[in-house]
Structure formats: C-alpha cells, structure tokens
Enzyme design. Structure first.
Site, PDB file in Angstrom:
ATOM      1  N   VAL A 245      -5.255  -4.671   3.720  1.00 36.82           N
ATOM      2  CA  VAL A 245      -4.001  -4.576   4.488  1.00 36.82           C
ATOM      3  C   VAL A 245      -3.823  -3.083   4.756  1.00 36.82           C
ATOM      4  CG1 VAL A 245      -1.523  -4.962   4.507  1.00 36.82           C
ATOM      5  CG2 VAL A 245      -3.028  -6.630   3.398  1.00 36.82           C
ATOM      6  N   PRO A 246      -4.213  -2.620   5.944  1.00 36.68           N
ATOM      7  CA  PRO A 246      -4.407  -1.180   6.184  1.00 36.68           C
ATOM      8  C   PRO A 246      -3.118  -0.396   6.447  1.00 36.68           C
ATOM      9  CG  PRO A 246      -4.944  -2.395   8.156  1.00 36.68           C
ATOM     10  CD  PRO A 246      -4.603  -3.424   7.115  1.00 36.68           C
ATOM     11  N   CYS A 247      -2.286  -0.272   5.418  1.00 36.91           N
ATOM     12  CA  CYS A 247      -1.052   0.493   5.586  1.00 36.91           C
ATOM     13  C   CYS A 247      -1.343   1.982   5.779  1.00 36.91           C
ATOM     14  CB  CYS A 247      -0.127   0.280   4.401  1.00 36.91           C
ATOM     15  SG  CYS A 247      -0.842   0.640   2.801  1.00 36.91           S
ATOM     16  N   HIS A 248      -2.588   2.413   5.518  1.00 45.15           N
ATOM     17  CA  HIS A 248      -2.934   3.826   5.734  1.00 45.15           C
ATOM     18  C   HIS A 248      -2.943   4.192   7.211  1.00 45.15           C
ATOM     19  CE1 HIS A 248      -6.830   1.714   6.068  1.00 45.15           C
ATOM     20  NE2 HIS A 248      -7.181   2.689   6.881  1.00 45.15           N
ATOM     21  N   ARG A 249      -2.952   3.201   8.093  1.00 44.76           N
ATOM     22  CA  ARG A 249      -2.971   3.464   9.536  1.00 44.76           C
ATOM     23  C   ARG A 249      -1.571   3.668  10.104  1.00 44.76           C
ATOM     24  NH1 ARG A 249      -7.330  -1.343  10.282  1.00 44.76           N
ATOM     25  NH2 ARG A 249      -9.032  -0.274   9.203  1.00 44.76           N
TER      26      ARG A 249
END
Length: 280
Positions: A245-249
């Site tokens: 779940v790419p919350c870093h983006r």
C-alpha cells in the site's frame, strides 16, 4: 452532496439487508428499483451513507460469508457457492486481495491469533513480513532485525507472535522482489482491517503507479471526500503494509516530502528508486 434524511438512511439500511440476505449480489438497478429511486441517485446516496459503493459492500459481504463458510461447510466448493460467488475463480479472485482481518479480531488487538513472521534485508534496511492464516497482516522496515518483532507486536498487542520457518521463505522473497521492482505483479493475500474510509484511501493509493507522486488533496478528491485531507493523512499513517500500500507516493501539495512511518529517508530512497526504474 446527496441530502441525507432519516427516510433515506432507512432505505439504504434496507438495501444493505437485501444485499446481505441475497444468495447472489443484486444489481444496482434492482436495488434502486426496490428503493423507488433512480440508479444514479441510489448509487450516490448509498455511498454517502455507507462510505462504499453497493458493489463494494456486496463484495465485502460475500468475502466475509466465504471465510465463515470455510469453517462450517464440508467442502470448499460448498463454501464458495453458499457465499454467492458462482465459481471458485471468482471467489478466490475477490477474497485473495481483500483487507480481511475481521473487525472483531482487530478491535481485540488480534487476541488469540497466532502471527508468524520472517525477517530479511533489502536496500531499505531490514524488513519484517508478518502473516496470519489469512495472509500478510504487516510489513515493517527497521534499522536492525532485533527491533522489528516489537513493531508488529505493538500493532497486535494480544496476538501470539512467533518466528516462522522455511514455509515463509518464498513469501518474504516475493515481498522483497516487489519492493525492488514495485511495478511487477504481486499475487499475495492480505489480511489487514481498517475503517471503510481507510480502505477507500488504501485502495486509492494502490492505484498510484510506481514513479508517480500525489498529494493528500489528490487522494481526498479521488475518493470523493475533498475536505478530508487530514483524515487521508491519518489513514496513510495507519497503513501497516509498507510499499504494497504505497503511502510513500503521497507528498505535500508543494511537492515536498512529508512524514513517513518508516522514516523520510526511506521515503526518499523509495521514490528515487522508482524514478530510476522508469528511466531504465
């Protein structure tokens, strides 16, 4: 915004009961007709009241029924058809990637559940992958392997945590491969529970392609809640599945890096790595 009244809420509650009791998921047109509303208005009203679309609600209920039936039916096939999926491929397609830990388990801090874990190194440091019998419930980064089990235990304080064996080798290898090449397909079951709002945010995040960046405002608008920017940020902070779940983006509106649960430097490295992969 659709106007909510006691009468309209009652109609949606009745529609939810209809979905829950139906052997197969009713169509939007059928639900709208039962409420004596147009499909367009019914869809808007349902999402406003429940937080998800009628289709998402039906899929979630079927998946929950499927898992419950697995514990009581004599065969997997019976569980599949009794859940209303119609075929084994549809059942596994919908249930494999659900955020599936039951709310009661989650509220009880996973009391009584056994969570196994495996630890390995990657270009971001050390990573722990924790799993229940349903799937991956946490992926966390750290600077040393000794500190990682405590991060998972803090998430699920009443669960029994133990180190896994060789059976988790292929799983953690798949996760590391996905971290290193995030655009690749990943066929891994996920077992994590959030609120309906958090799930909407996490699903929106998973639609952001590697190498791209969005703002909290972008995500809020995408899920139909443009004023919920702060709540979107909180949902990102609550994410338990690093990279998948790419919350870093998600960055600030001015493009600057914002906080990241596993450190802003890791966030920078992830975004830089994804950008470099696109240039190759």
């Amino acid at each position: 915004m659709v106007k909510n009244t006691k009468a309209s809420v009652a109609l949606i509650v009745q529609a939810c009961r209809h979905i829950e009791q139906a052997e197969t998921a009713p169509t939007l047109e059928q639900l709208a007709a039962s409420a004596n509303l147009s499909p367009w208005y019914f869809h808007r009203l349902f999402k406003e009241v429940v937080g998800v679309t009628p289709k998402q609600y039906a899929t979630r209920h079927q998946t929950q029924r499927f898992h419950a039936s697995l514990n009581s039916e004599s065969t997997v096939t019976e569980a599949i058809y009794n859940a209303g999926f119609g075929s084994s491929s549809r059942a596994y397609d919908k249930s494999r990637d659900r955020l599936a830990m039951t709310p009661s388990d989650y509220r009880k801090a996973a009391e009584g559940l056994t969570i196994r874990y495996a630890i390995a190194s990657c270009f971001l440091g050390w990573v722990i992958v924790a799993v229940t019998d349903r799937g991956i419930c946490a992926i966390e980064f750290g600077d040393n392997p000794e500190s990682l089990p405590a991060l998972v235990q803090a998430r699920f304080s009443k669960a029994h945590l133990r180190e896994g064996g060789a059976e988790l080798s292929s799983l953690i290898e798949s996760v590391i491969s996905f971290i290193e090449v995030p655009g690749s397909a990943i066929e891994l079951p996920l077992d994590i529970q959030g609120t309906a709002f958090q799930e909407r945010v996490w699903n929106a995040l998973r639609s952001v392609p590697p190498g791209s960046k969005v703002s909290y405002t972008d995500i809020a608008c995408q899920i139909g809640s443009p004023k919920a920017v702060r709540a979107v940020a909180q949902a990102c902070a609550a994410n338990k599945l690093a990279v998948i779940v790419p919350c870093h983006r998600v960055v600030r509106s001015d493009g600057q890096l914002s906080g990241y649960r596993w450190g802003v430097e890791r966030k920078r490295l992830l975004l830089q790595h994804e950008s470099e992969l696109l240039e190759e």
